[in-house]
Design a protein around this motif. Structure first.
Motif, short mmCIF file in Angstrom:
data_model
loop_
_atom_site.label_atom_id
_atom_site.label_comp_id
_atom_site.label_asym_id
_atom_site.label_seq_id
_atom_site.Cartn_x
_atom_site.Cartn_y
_atom_site.Cartn_z
N GLU A 6 14.63 8.49 1.04
CA GLU A 6 13.52 7.73 0.49
C GLU A 6 12.50 8.66 -0.16
O GLU A 6 12.24 9.74 0.36
N TYR A 7 11.90 8.18 -1.24
CA TYR A 7 10.83 8.92 -1.92
C TYR A 7 9.70 7.94 -2.24
O TYR A 7 9.91 6.74 -2.35
N GLY A 8 8.52 8.50 -2.41
CA GLY A 8 7.42 7.71 -2.93
C GLY A 8 6.34 7.35 -1.95
O GLY A 8 5.32 6.77 -2.34
N GLY A 9 6.52 7.68 -0.68
CA GLY A 9 5.47 7.39 0.27
C GLY A 9 4.21 8.19 -0.02
O GLY A 9 4.28 9.32 -0.50
N SER A 10 3.08 7.58 0.27
CA SER A 10 1.81 8.24 -0.04
C SER A 10 0.69 7.50 0.67
O SER A 10 0.92 6.52 1.38
N SER A 11 -0.52 7.99 0.46
CA SER A 11 -1.72 7.30 0.93
C SER A 11 -2.31 6.52 -0.24
O SER A 11 -2.40 7.04 -1.36
N VAL A 12 -2.75 5.31 0.03
CA VAL A 12 -3.28 4.46 -1.03
C VAL A 12 -4.38 3.57 -0.45
O VAL A 12 -4.39 3.29 0.75
N GLN A 13 -5.29 3.16 -1.30
CA GLN A 13 -6.37 2.29 -0.85
C GLN A 13 -5.90 0.83 -0.77
O GLN A 13 -4.95 0.45 -1.47
N PRO A 14 -6.54 0.04 0.05
CA PRO A 14 -6.18 -1.38 0.11
C PRO A 14 -6.23 -2.02 -1.28
O PRO A 14 -7.14 -1.73 -2.07
#
Length: 127
Positions: A6-14
């Motif tokens: 898997e690729y693409g995980g990250s931190s993001v705002q609501p």
């Protein structure tokens, strides 16, 4: 042996969006249904979406229906999970998995037993 990453995980705002990729190697994904799962801290693993091997059928858990979209590109041996309108409760490790439904290339099940698994990617939704 099919190997998934898997690729693409990250931190993001609501309210933000992310697209996860699930890349297969060692074996073609053409005959594999793909399931997406997630596991939040302290919770059991949850099946959230799936796509049939021919890409015709998709199914979603109620928790993500209308916000997440699963797709695939068998030429690229890759499946995708587009996640929109992310919420803090979507924070989890996300996994893709593969399973062959013999003679049923237009079927998939959300959750349940899958034969091959990726190592997971972290998605964090926080302001």
């Amino acid at each position: 042996q099919l190997h998934l990453v898997e690729y693409g995980g990250s931190s993001v705002q609501p309210g933000g969006s992310l697209r996860l990729s699930c890349v297969g190697s060692g074996y073609a994904l053409d005959y594999q249904a793909i399931g997406w799962f997630r596991q939040a801290p302290g919770k059991e693993r949850e099946g959230i979406a799936c796509i049939s091997s021919n890409g015709v059928r998709t199914n979603y858990a109620d928790s993500v229906k209308g916000r997440f979209v699963v797709s695939r590109d068998n030429i690229k041996n890759t499946a995708y999970l587009q996640m929109n309108n992310l919420k803090p409760q979507d924070t989890a490790i996300y996994y893709c998995a593969a399973k062959e439904y013999y003679g049923a290339n237009d079927y998939c099940a959300v959750g349940g037993e899958y034969a091959f698994w990726g190592q997971g990617t972290q998605v964090t939704v926080s302001s």
